[in-house]
Design an enzyme around this catalytic site. Sequence first.
Site, PDB file in Angstrom:
ATOM      1  N   SER A 193       0.866  -1.497   0.032  1.00  0.00           N
ATOM      2  CA  SER A 193       0.025  -0.133  -0.086  1.00  0.00           C
ATOM      3  C   SER A 193       1.133   0.975   0.127  1.00  0.00           C
ATOM      4  O   SER A 193       0.397   2.131  -0.236  1.00  0.00           O
ATOM      5  CB  SER A 193      -0.730   0.425   1.376  1.00  0.00           C
ATOM      6  OG  SER A 193      -1.814  -1.143   1.291  1.00  0.00           O
ATOM      7  N   HIS A 240       0.615   4.698   4.606  1.00  0.00           N
ATOM      8  CA  HIS A 240      -0.302   5.407   2.664  1.00  0.00           C
ATOM      9  C   HIS A 240       0.292   6.307   3.101  1.00  0.00           C
ATOM     10  O   HIS A 240       0.346   7.120   1.846  1.00  0.00           O
ATOM     11  CB  HIS A 240      -1.424   5.122   3.962  1.00  0.00           C
ATOM     12  CG  HIS A 240      -2.211   3.586   3.394  1.00  0.00           C
ATOM     13  ND1 HIS A 240      -3.167   3.586   3.749  1.00  0.00           N
ATOM     14  CD2 HIS A 240      -1.851   2.405   2.863  1.00  0.00           C
ATOM     15  CE1 HIS A 240      -3.827   2.045   3.229  1.00  0.00           C
ATOM     16  NE2 HIS A 240      -3.045   1.581   3.494  1.00  0.00           N
TER      17      HIS A 240
END
Length: 289
Positions: A193, A240
């Site tokens: 991610s 993230h």
Amino acid sequence: MDQASLPSCYRHPGVQTGITCTRCERPICPECMVSASVGFQCPECVRGGSGTGHAPTANQPRTMAGAAIAPGDPHLLTKILIGLNLVGYLLQQALGDKFEYGYEMLGRAFVPGFDSLQGVAEGQWYRLVTSMFLHGGVMHIAFNMLSLWWIGGPLEAALGRVRYLALYFVSGLAGSALTYWLAAPNQPSLGASGAIFGLFGATAVLMRKLNYDMRPLIALLVINLVITFNPWGGIAWQAHIGGLVGGTVIAYAMVHAPRERRSLIQWGTCGVVLLAVVVIVIARTAALT
């Protein structure tokens, strides 16, 4: 000048022409003319870079970031990265928890199956990279690989293979470093991610540069951020955000660097982000040990 006084094409004697190659200045007929940014060039100058000292690659097509367009599949690296992530997930399923515990992102903690403390703070810096190729379940890897396929391919074509690969890995490392810095040392994390959020940031930079409608991307990014900060937890939001910031900074340098200092600025920016990763890791390690 009347027709009788026109010179003949140097490649087709007897064919008169009033056009000359803008690089070697030899006369060329319409059959030999190759359109250039200014005027026309002859086939030999286009192929060999002769005439005014241009390099043979002067007419080679280039990406927005200034990279030479590689032959073959324009999405080759994206497919390889997807393949590596799938291999990592299959190894998790085949080798079990101990394999995952040994390569996931972890600050410092005792974990089942190991007799000593494990984690980046114990010198296991490789976890910053290996965790990028492990996933927590079928839905996790499916969502990440679909995202990588949708946005990775166009970015690879727009930036060129080497720059795209640098963007992917440096964004992922930025996400791992921020996780190491801000998350609890015994909190494991894994997934691609961080790198993929870096690609999201780069896509936004590219779309802005091309004046595309950014509303669909912004909506998708907002949805991902809402999921990232959902109240049920379980998601390493640090990865993230670190990947998003790192990827945006790198992509901005790659797309907006002036041509005369393009390589210096592009690779210099990658170096600065990597240096920040190293500083964060060293500082956090010192704090934990």
